[in-house]
Design a protein around this motif. Structure first.
Motif, PDB file in Angstrom:
ATOM      1  N   SER B  80      -1.357  48.183  13.098  1.00  0.00           N
ATOM      2  CA  SER B  80      -1.935  48.253  14.447  1.00  0.00           C
ATOM      3  C   SER B  80      -2.011  46.853  15.037  1.00  0.00           C
ATOM      4  N   LEU B  81      -1.554  46.736  16.262  1.00  0.00           N
ATOM      5  CA  LEU B  81      -1.617  45.454  16.959  1.00  0.00           C
ATOM      6  C   LEU B  81      -2.566  45.597  18.143  1.00  0.00           C
ATOM      7  N   PHE B  82      -3.570  44.727  18.204  1.00  0.00           N
ATOM      8  CA  PHE B  82      -4.569  44.812  19.264  1.00  0.00           C
ATOM      9  C   PHE B  82      -4.154  43.979  20.474  1.00  0.00           C
ATOM     10  N   ASN B  83      -4.179  44.592  21.647  1.00  0.00           N
ATOM     11  CA  ASN B  83      -3.853  43.867  22.878  1.00  0.00           C
ATOM     12  C   ASN B  83      -5.075  43.649  23.762  1.00  0.00           C
ATOM     13  N   GLU B  84      -6.052  44.517  23.651  1.00  0.00           N
ATOM     14  CA  GLU B  84      -7.301  44.406  24.408  1.00  0.00           C
ATOM     15  C   GLU B  84      -8.448  44.859  23.525  1.00  0.00           C
ATOM     16  N   PRO B  85      -9.655  44.322  23.677  1.00  0.00           N
ATOM     17  CA  PRO B  85     -10.077  43.268  24.590  1.00  0.00           C
ATOM     18  C   PRO B  85      -9.389  41.927  24.299  1.00  0.00           C
ATOM     19  N   ALA B  86      -9.372  41.081  25.338  1.00  0.00           N
ATOM     20  CA  ALA B  86      -8.576  39.857  25.283  1.00  0.00           C
ATOM     21  C   ALA B  86      -8.946  38.955  24.114  1.00  0.00           C
ATOM     22  N   ASP B  87     -10.215  38.968  23.701  1.00  0.00           N
ATOM     23  CA  ASP B  87     -10.609  38.048  22.630  1.00  0.00           C
ATOM     24  C   ASP B  87     -10.062  38.448  21.267  1.00  0.00           C
ATOM     25  N   VAL B  88      -9.570  39.685  21.125  1.00  0.00           N
ATOM     26  CA  VAL B  88      -8.960  40.058  19.850  1.00  0.00           C
ATOM     27  C   VAL B  88      -7.447  40.258  19.978  1.00  0.00           C
ATOM     28  N   LYS B  89      -6.905  39.863  21.135  1.00  0.00           N
ATOM     29  CA  LYS B  89      -5.459  40.009  21.347  1.00  0.00           C
ATOM     30  C   LYS B  89      -4.687  39.311  20.221  1.00  0.00           C
ATOM     31  N   GLY B  90      -3.718  39.995  19.684  1.00  0.00           N
ATOM     32  CA  GLY B  90      -2.914  39.413  18.612  1.00  0.00           C
ATOM     33  C   GLY B  90      -3.425  39.723  17.216  1.00  0.00           C
ATOM     34  N   THR B  91      -4.624  40.304  17.131  1.00  0.00           N
ATOM     35  CA  THR B  91      -5.153  40.708  15.824  1.00  0.00           C
ATOM     36  C   THR B  91      -4.333  41.898  15.318  1.00  0.00           C
ATOM     37  N   LYS B  92      -4.017  41.880  14.036  1.00  0.00           N
ATOM     38  CA  LYS B  92      -3.224  42.976  13.471  1.00  0.00           C
ATOM     39  C   LYS B  92      -3.918  43.542  12.249  1.00  0.00           C
ATOM     40  N   MET B  93      -3.770  44.839  12.063  1.00  0.00           N
ATOM     41  CA  MET B  93      -4.339  45.473  10.884  1.00  0.00           C
ATOM     42  C   MET B  93      -3.252  46.266  10.168  1.00  0.00           C
ATOM     43  N   LEU B  94      -3.064  45.932   8.898  1.00  0.00           N
ATOM     44  CA  LEU B  94      -2.036  46.586   8.085  1.00  0.00           C
ATOM     45  C   LEU B  94      -2.726  47.471   7.056  1.00  0.00           C
ATOM     46  N   THR B  95      -2.338  48.730   6.984  1.00  0.00           N
ATOM     47  CA  THR B  95      -2.975  49.655   6.049  1.00  0.00           C
ATOM     48  C   THR B  95      -1.936  50.370   5.200  1.00  0.00           C
ATOM     49  N   PHE B  96      -2.127  50.335   3.892  1.00  0.00           N
ATOM     50  CA  PHE B  96      -1.336  51.164   2.975  1.00  0.00           C
ATOM     51  C   PHE B  96      -2.280  52.264   2.520  1.00  0.00           C
ATOM     52  N   SER B  97      -2.072  53.481   2.987  1.00  0.00           N
ATOM     53  CA  SER B  97      -3.018  54.524   2.610  1.00  0.00           C
ATOM     54  C   SER B  97      -2.592  55.178   1.309  1.00  0.00           C
ATOM     55  N   HIS B  98      -3.600  55.603   0.558  1.00  0.00           N
ATOM     56  CA  HIS B  98      -3.355  56.273  -0.715  1.00  0.00           C
ATOM     57  C   HIS B  98      -4.120  57.585  -0.717  1.00  0.00           C
ATOM     58  N   GLY B  99      -3.989  58.322  -1.781  1.00  0.00           N
ATOM     59  CA  GLY B  99      -4.733  59.565  -1.910  1.00  0.00           C
ATOM     60  C   GLY B  99      -6.197  59.285  -2.189  1.00  0.00           C
ATOM     61  N   LEU B 100      -6.582  59.406  -3.435  1.00  0.00           N
ATOM     62  CA  LEU B 100      -7.980  59.183  -3.792  1.00  0.00           C
ATOM     63  C   LEU B 100      -8.307  57.714  -3.962  1.00  0.00           C
ATOM     64  N   LYS B 101      -7.293  56.937  -4.317  1.00  0.00           N
ATOM     65  CA  LYS B 101      -7.478  55.495  -4.482  1.00  0.00           C
ATOM     66  C   LYS B 101      -7.788  54.887  -3.111  1.00  0.00           C
ATOM     67  N   PRO B 102      -8.705  53.913  -3.045  1.00  0.00           N
ATOM     68  CA  PRO B 102      -8.998  53.324  -1.730  1.00  0.00           C
ATOM     69  C   PRO B 102      -7.736  52.734  -1.090  1.00  0.00           C
ATOM     70  N   ASP B 103      -7.650  52.817   0.232  1.00  0.00           N
ATOM     71  CA  ASP B 103      -6.514  52.244   0.952  1.00  0.00           C
ATOM     72  C   ASP B 103      -6.499  50.723   0.799  1.00  0.00           C
ATOM     73  N   ASP B 104      -5.304  50.133   0.873  1.00  0.00           N
ATOM     74  CA  ASP B 104      -5.194  48.668   0.918  1.00  0.00           C
ATOM     75  C   ASP B 104      -5.146  48.270   2.381  1.00  0.00           C
ATOM     76  N   GLN B 105      -5.918  47.250   2.733  1.00  0.00           N
ATOM     77  CA  GLN B 105      -5.984  46.874   4.145  1.00  0.00           C
ATOM     78  C   GLN B 105      -6.035  45.363   4.323  1.00  0.00           C
ATOM     79  N   TRP B 106      -5.187  44.863   5.208  1.00  0.00           N
ATOM     80  CA  TRP B 106      -5.170  43.437   5.520  1.00  0.00           C
ATOM     81  C   TRP B 106      -5.378  43.251   7.022  1.00  0.00           C
ATOM     82  N   LEU B 107      -6.095  42.188   7.345  1.00  0.00           N
ATOM     83  CA  LEU B 107      -6.364  41.868   8.739  1.00  0.00           C
ATOM     84  C   LEU B 107      -5.739  40.505   9.031  1.00  0.00           C
ATOM     85  N   PHE B 108      -5.015  40.385  10.142  1.00  0.00           N
ATOM     86  CA  PHE B 108      -4.488  39.087  10.537  1.00  0.00           C
ATOM     87  C   PHE B 108      -5.295  38.573  11.719  1.00  0.00           C
TER      88      PHE B 108
END
Lengths: 394, 261
Positions: B80-108
């Motif tokens: 996911s790439l955030f474009n608005e609100p302007a103060d978080v523009k360019g923030t990205k969230m990467l998610t690898f979803s799994h079944g029962l195991k918790p998802d892996d998530q990175w924030l840029f």
């Protein structure tokens, strides 16, 4: 360097209209006020505090399905008290090209390495823009050529860094300095080619399940200066030696608790030492409102002990982060550094929230107590401050 | 006569046993069928506009563009790439979803140029202050829930669809819900409505999805999702546009190192 910067800006501005059809323009301007409740420790330093204005626009053009990007991010700050803090920089002016599993980047840019919160030992590509803030999080744009090979769960980065950026330092009027002012026009280098020494760096990263691992190696001019007192000017001359540094950063992301470690080993002609910082961040169950709280603890060690120029030779950092998860993304971080050898304590507070249309309010405060005469932080013992910044994004 | 009745009763019960499917089995089967129906979309991109509305009617907006890569043998990957609100523009969230195991998530975080791996402890927390929580927006892998089939009834816009009504209980830790009741269309596996119950089993939120469009002649996607919080009186709408499928994304577009670009 100033003329270089100017010609870079001119070049970029000339190039901009050509691309303007698809140039994405964003950035922010900010008004900042600082208040120092204590009398200045050294002659010439500002009393009370002052205000400052900064601007950081960003022009970005992407094409070829985002595989090619051009970014230009100039920065300028005007400070009403310290003329050394009134300064400009090009945070980014680079071209990026990616093809298949390779990525190439050339120009001035920024790269962050590491995982810990209270200090960044492994991070070495960019020089610190020290006049920007006490926490050293702000960096100067670094000239670089980077090639990255993307791997299945990670990457291998190669850097060539053809030009060195000097660390900025407070002027005579500035707080956050020692009794002597740094003469940034008198920098000396171990390398005969001075700031034109070409540095190299390589970094390998991978992610496996809950683990994120980074290994890095740097060979070049140290970003950390040492200082010699110039008898004629009465100022401090920065000296940058050549170093080799190996770094490790490791994170284990458990569902509630994250464990982090950064370690370096650094070698120069005069010194050889290791340093590490490691700790945890534990998330508490969310409140009914959706607000979250987490607890952080990090321990710092430096093999040079109390002779280290770094204040983090045997120190503990404890903090709590509180995120309201509300519409305004309100956040607060309150923490303290405690020196286990001499008891020097500094308490820090950082808060932010979105206000009005496209604006953000940032508050930062720091108080030092029980400062030991021999602690490197002693120079800043009278520099307790509260800082309020209002940023407008566009 | 008695004999025939007995025989037919016997027959009935035998055939009933042969087809017998407990409500739990039926619920799981429908979830698996729904998941299988969505197989083969390969990848997709879309733009989202999230509108938050508080009790007094004041609104604020978030604009996000999203990319999804279908998982093979594991959950989907999304960026996911955030474009608005302007103060978080360019923030990205990467998610690898799994079944029962918790998802892996990175924030840029673009200002620091820092990629941060984050934990998923508080998946029940609001997503950017909205009425959608992280767990609502994550990939709904089959293994994440246990299921109970409740009934079949008319559903959707103008009650034109026929739906399985299924209760699903989170099987993963730290959910904000005791259960959800989902209306799943019997033909195209659209989900026009989901009702959420909080940790005290009290009615919390209702999600209504409308304006379903079919892509590649098969896959249904909503144009509008509307989440109403019955306890706070706040609501959030999520408007989707520019859906594209099979755009040629590869795992390199979901490499955590590419976040820094």
């Amino acid at each position: 360097m100033h003329t270089r910067l100017a010609s870079c800006i001119a070049l970029a501005l000339l190039a901009t209209p050509v691309l303007s059809s698809a140039v994405d323009f964003s950035g922010n301007v900010a008004l900042e006020g600082r208040y120092f409740p204590n009398d200045a420790a050294f002659a010439g330093q500002q009393e009370n505090g002052g205000f400052s204005i900064s601007a950081q626009p960003e022009f970005k053009h992407t094409w070829d399905n985002d595989d090619q990007q051009f970014t230009f991010t100039p920065f300028y700050r005007w400070d009403d008290k310290d003329e050394e803090r009134s300064h400009g920089d090009i945070r980014q002016l680079d071209y990026l090209y990616s093809k298949g599993d390779w990525e190439y980047q050339a120009g001035l840019s920024k790269k962050f390495w590491g995982v810990t919160e209270s200090s960044h030992l492994v991070d070495i590509i960019n020089q610190t823009d020290a006049v920007e803030g006490f926490d050293g999080e702000d960096k100067l744009g670094q000239p670089m050529i980077r090639a990255t090979r993307l791997l299945e769960n990670g990457a291998l980065d190669f850097f060539v860094l053809p030009y060195f950026r000097e660390r900025t330092a407070a002027g005579i009027d500035g707080r956050f300095r020692s009794g002597f002012v740094v003469d940034t026009d008198a920098a000396e280098y171990e390398s005969d080619s001075d700031e034109k020494h070409v540095d190299f760096a390589v970094r390998w990263t991978t992610s496996k399940d809950e683990y994120d691992i980074g290994l890095s190696y740097f060979d070049g001019t140290s970003r950390d200066p040492s200082f010699t007192l110039d008898d004629t000017t009465g100022m401090l001359n920065p000296y940058y030696e050549l170093i080799q540094q190996a770094g490790l950063d490791l994170q284990y992301t458990g569902e509630s608790t994250i464990w982090k470690l950064e370690a370096i080993h650094r070698k120069s002609h005069t010194d050889k030492y290791s340093a590490a910082v490691g700790g945890f961040e534990h998330s508490l169950p969310a409140f009914e409102s959706g607000a979250e709280m987490s607890l952080l603890g990090e321990y710092h060690n430096d093999s040079r002990g109390e002779t280290a120029f770094s204040p983090m030779q045997n120190d503990l950092f404890l903090a709590t982060r509180y995120a309201l998860n509300d519409e305004a993304s309100s956040e607060l971080l309150a923490g303290a550094f405690y020196d286990l050898d001499n008891g020097t304590t500094s308490i820090r507070l950082e808060g932010s929230r979105r206000v009005g249309e496209g604006m953000k309010l940032n508050i930062e405060a720091q108080v030092m107590t029980n400062v030991d005469d021999n602690d490197p932080l002693n120079s800043f013992a009278e520099d307790d401050y509260i800082q309020v910044e209002l940023q407008k994004f566009f | 006569m008695k004999k025939t009745l007995l025989a037919s009763l016997l027959l009935l019960s035998i055939s009933g046993a042969a087809m017998a499917e407990t409500p739990a089995e039926k619920g799981l089967r429908i979830a698996q069928e729904g998941n299988a129906y969505d197989d083969g979309f390969v990848d997709s991109t879309s733009d989202m506009t999230m509108t938050l509305k508080n009790r007094t009617g004041k609104t604020s907006r978030r604009v996000i563009s999203a990319k999804t890569l279908e998982g093979k043998g594991d959950g989907d990957k999304s960026l996911s790439l955030f474009n608005e609100p302007a103060d978080v523009k360019g923030t990205k969230m990467l998610t690898f979803s799994h079944g029962l195991k918790p998802d892996d998530q990175w924030l840029f975080l673009p200002a620091l140029k820092r990629v941060k791996r984050i934990n998923s402890r508080n998946k029940s927390g609001p997503f950017m202050g909205s009425e959608f929580s992280f767990e609502d927006l994550g990939s709904q892998e089959v293994e994440k829930f246990t299921y109970t089939f409740l009934r079949e009834e008319a559903c959707g816009e103008g009650n034109k669809l026929k739906c399985h009504v299924i209760e699903r209980k989170p099987a993963y830790q730290y959910s904000g819900y005791t259960k959800q009741v989902a209306w799943v269309d019997t033909v195209g596996y659209r989900v026009p409505k989901v009702v959420f119950y909080d940790r005290k089993n009290a009615l919390l939120k209702t999600l209504t999805s409308t304006g379903y469009k079919q892509f590649l002649g098969k896959y249904w996607r909503p144009s509008l999702m509307s989440m109403i919080n019955h306890q706070s009186g706040k609501s959030t709408t999520l408007q989707f546009s520019n859906y594209k499928f099979k755009t040629g994304l590869s795992s390199r577009d979901f490499n955590k190192n590419s976040l820094k670009r």
